[in-house]
Motif scaffolding. Structure first.
Motif, mmCIF file in Angstrom:
data_model
loop_
_atom_site.group_PDB
_atom_site.id
_atom_site.type_symbol
_atom_site.label_atom_id
_atom_site.label_comp_id
_atom_site.label_asym_id
_atom_site.label_seq_id
_atom_site.Cartn_x
_atom_site.Cartn_y
_atom_site.Cartn_z
ATOM 1 N N UNK A 49 13.837 7.248 4.411
ATOM 2 C CA UNK A 49 12.762 7.179 5.354
ATOM 3 C C UNK A 49 11.312 7.200 4.610
ATOM 4 N N UNK A 50 11.384 7.159 3.243
ATOM 5 C CA UNK A 50 10.405 7.393 2.416
ATOM 6 C C UNK A 50 9.499 6.262 1.694
ATOM 7 N N UNK A 51 9.973 5.018 2.038
ATOM 8 C CA UNK A 51 9.603 3.908 1.565
ATOM 9 C C UNK A 51 9.596 2.913 2.764
ATOM 10 N N UNK A 52 8.136 2.267 2.960
ATOM 11 C CA UNK A 52 8.082 1.211 3.972
ATOM 12 C C UNK A 52 7.717 0.027 3.488
ATOM 13 N N UNK A 53 8.237 -1.200 4.107
ATOM 14 C CA UNK A 53 7.714 -2.254 3.830
ATOM 15 C C UNK A 53 7.032 -3.087 5.345
ATOM 16 N N UNK A 54 5.888 -3.606 5.018
ATOM 17 C CA UNK A 54 5.154 -4.230 6.269
ATOM 18 C C UNK A 54 4.608 -5.512 6.201
ATOM 19 N N UNK A 55 4.154 -6.017 6.930
ATOM 20 C CA UNK A 55 3.445 -7.371 6.842
ATOM 21 C C UNK A 55 2.007 -7.048 7.375
ATOM 22 N N UNK A 56 1.350 -7.745 6.563
ATOM 23 C CA UNK A 56 -0.184 -7.333 6.798
ATOM 24 C C UNK A 56 -0.990 -8.567 6.455
ATOM 25 N N UNK A 81 4.630 0.942 1.187
ATOM 26 C CA UNK A 81 3.928 1.938 1.019
ATOM 27 C C UNK A 81 4.841 3.163 0.943
ATOM 28 N N UNK A 82 4.662 4.246 0.219
ATOM 29 C CA UNK A 82 5.523 5.274 0.137
ATOM 30 C C UNK A 82 4.904 6.699 0.499
ATOM 31 N N UNK A 83 5.929 7.434 1.212
ATOM 32 C CA UNK A 83 5.462 8.659 1.571
ATOM 33 C C UNK A 83 5.472 9.697 0.346
ATOM 34 N N UNK A 84 4.279 10.284 0.381
ATOM 35 C CA UNK A 84 3.942 11.255 -0.771
ATOM 36 C C UNK A 84 4.439 12.690 -0.483
ATOM 37 N N UNK A 85 4.473 13.609 -1.457
ATOM 38 C CA UNK A 85 4.781 15.195 -1.507
ATOM 39 C C UNK A 85 3.874 15.624 -0.219
ATOM 40 N N UNK A 86 2.597 15.263 0.048
ATOM 41 C CA UNK A 86 2.020 15.901 0.996
ATOM 42 C C UNK A 86 2.338 14.979 2.358
ATOM 43 N N UNK A 87 3.345 14.572 2.644
ATOM 44 C CA UNK A 87 3.774 13.777 3.894
ATOM 45 C C UNK A 87 2.727 12.697 4.259
ATOM 46 N N UNK A 88 2.082 12.161 3.513
ATOM 47 C CA UNK A 88 0.958 11.098 3.488
ATOM 48 C C UNK A 88 1.614 9.798 3.034
ATOM 49 N N UNK A 89 1.245 8.960 3.779
ATOM 50 C CA UNK A 89 1.855 7.454 3.423
ATOM 51 C C UNK A 89 0.707 6.911 2.386
ATOM 52 N N UNK A 90 1.251 6.019 1.216
ATOM 53 C CA UNK A 90 0.086 5.702 0.214
ATOM 54 C C UNK A 90 -0.447 4.393 0.660
#
Length: 660
Positions: free
Chosen positions: A239-246, A263-272
């Motif tokens: 659940x820490x890596x997301x692929x999306x279409x934009x 986009x990747x989920x950082x340590x502060x629970x924020x998506x890059x």
């Protein structure tokens, strides 16, 4: 006298009002065309509706309106305008083709069949083969629609009314305890269809999944970009890596700027901030990504060059360091001349996807693909999963429960998300799935060998071998008779073959033949056993000294002599010819366009010919069989080239037979 004067004034006033109305309608029509050309179909429709009050050519106006509805994915609303355009004798060649699919989206199958049959019967010779193939395949589907409609499953559907809106909701995916989905809820309006731009949203997954949807919220402010569409996310197993279409800003050419982002989920629970994936093709539409269960493969849809037709499914492998391999087309058993989208690998390891090219009930139907013994089977999931509308984006959250999206009638908005459950519900009439006796097809290959000349002359005494590509061993050998024919020989589903034809005095030739995508869907079979023979026509070139052959698509960039990837593919075919004809010696001749000085072009063409010979030699061909020469601009195909395409035709490579 006063009465006559008054009459003249009234007539003049009427004429002025009429002319003003005509001018107003024409102005609205022209504005509509400008919006249409820009891809702003909803704004175009507003203007075309105003233009209806004038005397605009009904064939042209109604076709524009029909296409505006179709291109903004409102097929049903396009129906009356296609009908009016055709009744007004529109000359648009694709009118009946698109009208047929619009009729199908309404469930009007007989009328759709009639339109497609007329389309095929009158299609111009310039019609693209994938389009014609799609039409012919759809005719067979519509003929068998009653059989397809009998495929009904014990499944109940429920509209997710807590989640859905008058807009569009689709592409549901579960991440932990959240349901993440795509929805048209941004502030900026998408001028294509008049709905808000698409973005990613989330809501807590209820213990009763069919009641999920209360208080959805934005998925991530870091991912949000207001002026483009974003959607169809896929999440890695952790659940820490997301692929999306934009992409797709709403302009006509904007559809090509849809790419895959990570986009990747950082340590502060924020998506890059999302970064574009290098596997995306900048000249194509790439979307609807999905991970395999182990996270080592990413599936996605793309209309990049080299596919089977419209949008195809591709896969790419992901190594331990997170790098993506070169995307591979999923093959002709999965991909058709139509569109394949929204791949999903279920817990049963089967591939689910949406398609309008496989036999189905609507525009997009949901299919499941299984592979066994090297053969891929694609099966329509039947009703109620599928309907005359668009049905897509299916996922499972439990072995017998899941979500899908549909724009079927009776929904809350445009695309809605539905919950489905296998098995009867207490308040729902259940339907038992129909079972059909399995049917068998036997496949065969036959063909002809002829001289590649005008008129084409059949060749007897030609030796033909059919090789199994997997083993390299021949499965059949034959010598052609007086009419130049050979066959028929049995083939196996899913296999690839090579047909090798040779005759004294001619260049040996090989043709690839694949059974991928050639299996007849069981739904079309009417007998317990069916025999089908594929016929292949092989043309052999006469081996004549000093005869010159143009190598198609061996082009160079302006003022360059390096071998482009597309040129490498064509040179590989020449390598094959040289391997199949081991006594052949050739000259590679290179030609430039007329730009640049004579001396510069002589040197440039010499370097181009040399680079082609070096490439061929690097593939194992003895260099003593190869010579090269640069002809500069002395032998132009297009004498007064103006466009870049014409200049590129002059920048060509040829080979000439020096010794047999």
């Amino acid at each position: 006298m006063k009465i006559n004067t008054l009459s003249v004034l009234l007539v003049a006033l009427g004429l002025a009002t009429g002319l003003a109305g005509c001018n107003s309608a024409m102005q609205a029509y022209k504005k509509g065309v400008r919006h249409y050309d820009a891809g702003e179909y909803n704004l175009a429709l507003t203007q075309f509706q105003k233009a209806e009050k004038g005397s605009i050519d009904p064939a042209r106006l109604n076709y524009y309106m029909a296409e505006s509805y179709r291109l903004s994915n409102r097929f049903g609303e396009a129906v009356p305008f296609y009908q009016k355009a055709i009744e007004a004798n529109t000359t648009e060649p694709e009118a009946r083709f698109n009208y047929a699919y619009a009729l199908k989206s309404q469930g009007n199958y007989p009328a759709a069949l009639d339109q497609l049959q007329q389309y095929v019967a009158n299609a111009p010779k310039t019609t693209a083969k994938p389009v014609l193939d799609k039409a012919k395949r759809e005719i067979e589907t519509l003929k068998a629609i009653n059989i397809i409609a009998q495929n009904k499953s014990l499944i109940t559907l429920k509209n997710m009314s807590n989640l859905n809106s008058p807009g569009s909701e689709f592409a549901p995916v579960v991440r932990g305890e959240e349901l993440v989905f795509t929805a048209s809820r941004k502030e900026q309006v998408y001028k294509n269809n008049g709905l808000p731009m698409l973005g990613l949203y989330k809501t807590k997954l209820n213990q009763k999944p069919d009641e999920t949807g209360n208080a959805p919220e934005l998925f991530s402010s870091n991912v949000l970009q207001n002026d483009v569409n974003e959607g169809t996310p896929a999440f890695s197993k952790d659940g820490k890596t997301m692929i999306l279409a934009r992409g797709n800003n709403g302009k006509r050419k904007g559809g090509l700027d849809v790419d895959l982002y990570i986009s990747r989920l950082g340590e502060n629970n924020t998506w890059s901030q999302p970064l574009r994936l290098p596997i995306s093709d900048s000249t194509a539409w790439d979307g609807s990504p999905a991970f395999s269960a182990d996270g080592k493969t990413l599936y996605f849809a793309s209309n990049r060059a080299g596919g089977a037709g419209g949008i195809d499914l591709y896969r790419t492998s992901i190594d331990a360091s997170g790098r993506f391999s070169r995307p591979v087309n999923m093959g002709r058993d999965i991909n058709t001349p139509g569109d394949e989208m929204f791949p999903y690998v279920g817990p049963d390891a089967k591939l689910y996807f949406a398609s309008d090219g496989h036999p189905g009930l609507g525009k997009l139907d949901v299919f499941v693909a299984t592979r066994s013994g090297g053969v891929t089977r694609v099966e329509n999931m039947g009703q109620p999963i599928n309907s005359p509308g668009d049905d897509f984006g299916l996922i499972y959250i439990e072995p017998k429960k899941g979500f899908l999206a549909s724009n079927r009638t009776g929904g809350k908005g445009d695309d809605d998300i539905y919950f489905f459950q296998e098995g009867p519900a207490a308040d729902t009439t259940t339907i038992v799935q129909n079972k059909r006796d399995p049917k068998r097809v036997r496949y065969f290959l036959a063909g002809t060998v002829s001289a590649n000349e005008t008129p084409i002359a059949p060749l007897d005494s030609a030796r033909v071998r059919i090789l199994d590509d997997a083993t390299g061993q021949p499965i059949a050998e034959a010598t052609t008779g007086q009419p130049g024919t050979f066959g028929k020989y049995p083939l196996q589903e899913g296999k690839d073959y090579t047909i090798l034809a040779e005759r004294k005095g001619y260049l040996t030739r090989r043709e690839q033949f694949t059974m991928q995508g050639k299996s007849i869907p069981e739904i079309f079979l009417t007998k317990p056993e069916t025999d089908t023979t594929f016929n292949v026509a092989i043309l052999l070139d006469k081996g004549t000294l000093n005869k010159t052959f143009v190598l198609e698509n061996i082009y160079y960039d302006f003022d360059k002599f390096n071998i482009r990837p597309d040129a490498a593919d064509e040179l590989d075919k020449l390598v094959t010819i040289l391997k199949d004809n081991p006594t052949l010696k050739i000259e590679l001749g290179s030609h430039t366009d007329a730009r640049g000085s004579d001396a510069h072009n002589e040197t440039l063409s010499q370097n181009r010919a040399k680079s082609a010979v070096e490439y061929i030699a690097s593939k194992g061909i003895d260099a003593s069989r190869l010579t090269y020469k640069g002809y500069g601009e002395n032998q132009l195909i297009v004498k007064n080239a103006k466009t870049e395409e014409e200049h590129q035709r002059n920048r060509r490579t040829e080979f000439k037979i020096l010794e047999l």
